[in-house]
Design an enzyme around this catalytic site. Structure first.
Site, PDB file in Angstrom:
ATOM      1  N   HIS A  58       0.899  -1.272   0.115  1.00  0.00           N
ATOM      2  CA  HIS A  58       0.003   0.027   0.045  1.00  0.00           C
ATOM      3  C   HIS A  58       0.942   1.220  -0.090  1.00  0.00           C
ATOM      4  O   HIS A  58       0.288   2.156  -0.672  1.00  0.00           O
ATOM      5  CB  HIS A  58      -1.024  -0.047   1.334  1.00  0.00           C
ATOM      6  CG  HIS A  58      -2.013  -1.091   1.140  1.00  0.00           C
ATOM      7  ND1 HIS A  58      -2.795  -1.623   2.253  1.00  0.00           N
ATOM      8  CD2 HIS A  58      -2.443  -1.698  -0.053  1.00  0.00           C
ATOM      9  CE1 HIS A  58      -3.472  -2.670   1.784  1.00  0.00           C
ATOM     10  NE2 HIS A  58      -3.518  -2.676   0.298  1.00  0.00           N
ATOM     11  N   HIS A  61      -7.723  -7.776  -8.351  1.00  0.00           N
ATOM     12  CA  HIS A  61      -8.202  -8.442  -7.054  1.00  0.00           C
ATOM     13  C   HIS A  61      -8.516  -7.423  -6.052  1.00  0.00           C
ATOM     14  O   HIS A  61      -7.487  -6.992  -5.155  1.00  0.00           O
ATOM     15  CB  HIS A  61      -7.055  -9.557  -6.677  1.00  0.00           C
ATOM     16  CG  HIS A  61      -6.886 -10.480  -7.710  1.00  0.00           C
ATOM     17  ND1 HIS A  61      -6.189 -10.303  -8.929  1.00  0.00           N
ATOM     18  CD2 HIS A  61      -7.039 -11.677  -7.905  1.00  0.00           C
ATOM     19  CE1 HIS A  61      -6.261 -11.503  -9.398  1.00  0.00           C
ATOM     20  NE2 HIS A  61      -6.720 -12.529  -8.847  1.00  0.00           N
ATOM     21  N   SER A 105      -6.444  -1.448  -0.867  1.00  0.00           N
ATOM     22  CA  SER A 105      -5.827  -0.824  -2.174  1.00  0.00           C
ATOM     23  C   SER A 105      -6.801  -0.092  -2.971  1.00  0.00           C
ATOM     24  O   SER A 105      -6.442   1.274  -3.218  1.00  0.00           O
ATOM     25  CB  SER A 105      -4.967  -1.910  -2.900  1.00  0.00           C
ATOM     26  OG  SER A 105      -5.819  -3.063  -2.943  1.00  0.00           O
ATOM     27  N   GLU A 149     -13.441  -8.071  -8.524  1.00  0.00           N
ATOM     28  CA  GLU A 149     -13.492  -8.854  -6.977  1.00  0.00           C
ATOM     29  C   GLU A 149     -14.543  -9.995  -7.389  1.00  0.00           C
ATOM     30  O   GLU A 149     -15.731  -9.507  -7.594  1.00  0.00           O
ATOM     31  CB  GLU A 149     -13.876  -7.859  -5.810  1.00  0.00           C
ATOM     32  CG  GLU A 149     -14.196  -8.626  -4.630  1.00  0.00           C
ATOM     33  CD  GLU A 149     -13.198  -9.755  -4.011  1.00  0.00           C
ATOM     34  OE1 GLU A 149     -12.033  -9.200  -4.089  1.00  0.00           O
ATOM     35  OE2 GLU A 149     -13.300 -10.679  -4.005  1.00  0.00           O
ATOM     36  N   ASP A 173      -3.062  -8.269  -7.444  1.00  0.00           N
ATOM     37  CA  ASP A 173      -2.682  -8.477  -5.938  1.00  0.00           C
ATOM     38  C   ASP A 173      -3.567  -9.771  -5.573  1.00  0.00           C
ATOM     39  O   ASP A 173      -4.472  -9.848  -4.835  1.00  0.00           O
ATOM     40  CB  ASP A 173      -3.322  -7.400  -5.013  1.00  0.00           C
ATOM     41  CG  ASP A 173      -2.819  -7.690  -3.653  1.00  0.00           C
ATOM     42  OD1 ASP A 173      -2.178  -8.511  -3.273  1.00  0.00           O
ATOM     43  OD2 ASP A 173      -3.746  -7.482  -2.712  1.00  0.00           O
TER      44      ASP A 173
HETATM   45  C1  LIG Z   1      -5.064 -10.340  -1.357  1.00  0.00           C
HETATM   46  S1  LIG Z   1      -6.975 -10.054  -1.702  1.00  0.00           S
HETATM   47  C2  LIG Z   1      -6.917  -8.295  -2.307  1.00  0.00           C
HETATM   48  C3  LIG Z   1      -6.637  -7.342  -1.296  1.00  0.00           C
HETATM   49  C4  LIG Z   1      -6.480  -5.935  -1.812  1.00  0.00           C
HETATM   50  N1  LIG Z   1      -5.845  -5.757  -3.146  1.00  0.00           N
HETATM   51  C5  LIG Z   1      -6.053  -4.966  -0.934  1.00  0.00           C
HETATM   52  O1  LIG Z   1      -4.683  -4.952  -0.919  1.00  0.00           O
HETATM   53  O2  LIG Z   1      -6.598  -4.059  -0.150  1.00  0.00           O
HETATM   54  C6  LIG Z   1      -7.212 -10.776  -2.949  1.00  0.00           C
HETATM   55  C7  LIG Z   1      -8.780 -10.839  -3.470  1.00  0.00           C
HETATM   56  O3  LIG Z   1      -8.950 -11.351  -4.715  1.00  0.00           O
HETATM   57  C8  LIG Z   1     -10.279 -11.907  -4.511  1.00  0.00           C
HETATM   58  N2  LIG Z   1      -9.981 -13.050  -5.850  1.00  0.00           N
HETATM   59  C9  LIG Z   1      -9.818 -14.184  -5.814  1.00  0.00           C
HETATM   60  N3  LIG Z   1      -9.754 -14.766  -7.084  1.00  0.00           N
HETATM   61  C10 LIG Z   1     -10.071 -13.803  -7.947  1.00  0.00           C
HETATM   62  C11 LIG Z   1     -10.469 -13.762  -9.322  1.00  0.00           C
HETATM   63  N4  LIG Z   1      -9.882 -14.679 -10.024  1.00  0.00           N
HETATM   64  N5  LIG Z   1     -10.493 -12.411  -9.947  1.00  0.00           N
HETATM   65  C12 LIG Z   1     -10.895 -11.159  -8.969  1.00  0.00           C
HETATM   66  N6  LIG Z   1     -10.744 -11.417  -7.610  1.00  0.00           N
HETATM   67  C13 LIG Z   1     -10.394 -12.607  -7.058  1.00  0.00           C
HETATM   68  C14 LIG Z   1     -10.572 -12.690  -3.316  1.00  0.00           C
HETATM   69  O4  LIG Z   1     -11.862 -12.625  -2.940  1.00  0.00           O
HETATM   70  C15 LIG Z   1      -9.869 -11.551  -2.424  1.00  0.00           C
HETATM   71  O5  LIG Z   1     -10.784 -10.535  -2.025  1.00  0.00           O
END
Ligand SMILES: C[S@@+](CC[C@H](N)C(=O)[O-])C[C@H]1O[C@@H](n2cnc3c(N)ncnc32)[C@H](O)[C@@H]1O
Length: 259
Positions: A19, A42, A98, A116, A161
């Protein structure tokens, strides 16, 4: 079935690394009076509470932002400024994910797209981003990114991410980034990855580095496991077309955790 929920990990040392990098890049890129696109594959839920039972259960935030929020190395940084702004609105135990950090930098004329897939996280993200220019897509993040690139405006930043729940992601990512860069050669593409004791990231980084992408920056920090038996011992970022000054900014973050 997706089971990962970022609330267990929000504000941990890896989040601080990622971040702080995101805020530094967007701060730099929005200084120029030219519109940009922000794309995130993500998104998570956008806004977290560090006193939520899930966050308290792991205690990861206490080892991350809880330990370093007032450190001299964060004073005056764009990340610290966003944290203060979000906490002024949502309380001292709020923590911005993020997409909310990105929303803070976007100006009229900028465009934003966040994917998401998880239904509850998606609903929470829609609520967290209400009133911002970021559009939320409930679809696979890479699918969204490939369909948007090259984006309009063409200048811009993408954050990748993933949760790395599915081990095949490590092999998929270099192919996805190669494809995205081929369509969008001016885009800043930032990938976050965990450094795990088993070294799962090593072949992925080798494949990424073998592509010889322009302006590629790899930055890693190490920290002690946040609890006994935890396999994550560091955080990595691989950035294509890395903006000027990012490495120096990240070296400041590394000092927070002892390098
Ligand atoms: C590491 S977290 C993201 C955190 C966020 N980027 C942050 O830093 O605040 C990963 C997220 O990706 C989502 N996710 C998993 N597979 C996914 C996909 N194929 N496409 C989109 N989102 C996905 C999960 O539900 C989860 O909420």
């Amino acid at each position: 079935m997706l089971s990962y929920q970022h609330i267990y990990h929000a504000g941990n040392p890896a989040d601080v690394h990622k971040h702080a990098a995101l805020a530094a890049m967007l701060d730099y890129m929005t200084r120029k009076d030219k519109p940009l696109s922000y794309i995130e594959t993500h998104g998570g839920r956008g806004l977290y509470r560090l006193d939520a039972p899930e966050a308290l259960k792991t205690g990861e935030a206490a080892a991350g932002i809880g330990a370093v929020a007032d450190a001299a190395a964060l004073a005056g940084t764009p990340y610290r400024a966003v944290l203060d702004e979000i906490r002024a609105v949502h309380g001292a135990l709020a923590y911005p994910g993020s997409p909310l950090i990105a929303a803070r930098f976007l100006r009229a004329g900028d465009a934003g797209h966040v994917a998401e897939l998880h239904p509850q996280e998606h609903a929470a993200l829609v609520a967290a981003l209400k009133g911002t220019p970021l559009k939320v897509h409930r679809q696979d993040g890479f699918g969204m990114a490939q369909s948007i690139c090259p984006p309009t405006p063409r200048r811009g930043l993408m954050l990748i991410d993933p949760s790395y729940e599915v081990k095949a992601e490590y092999a998929r990512i270099p192919r996805e980034i190669a494809g995205l860069h081929a369509k969008w050669n001016v885009g800043v593409i930032a990938l976050w990855y965990p450094i795990l004791t088993g070294g799962a990231h090593v072949p992925m980084l080798a494949a990424l580095e073998a592509q010889g992408l322009p302006g590629a920056l790899r930055h890693e920090i190490r920290f002690p496991p946040v609890r006994a038996g935890h396999r994550m011992v560091g955080s990595g970022l691989f950035v294509v077309n890395a903006p000027w000054g990012l490495e120096a900014e990240l070296d400041r973050v590394a000092q927070l955790f002892g390098g």
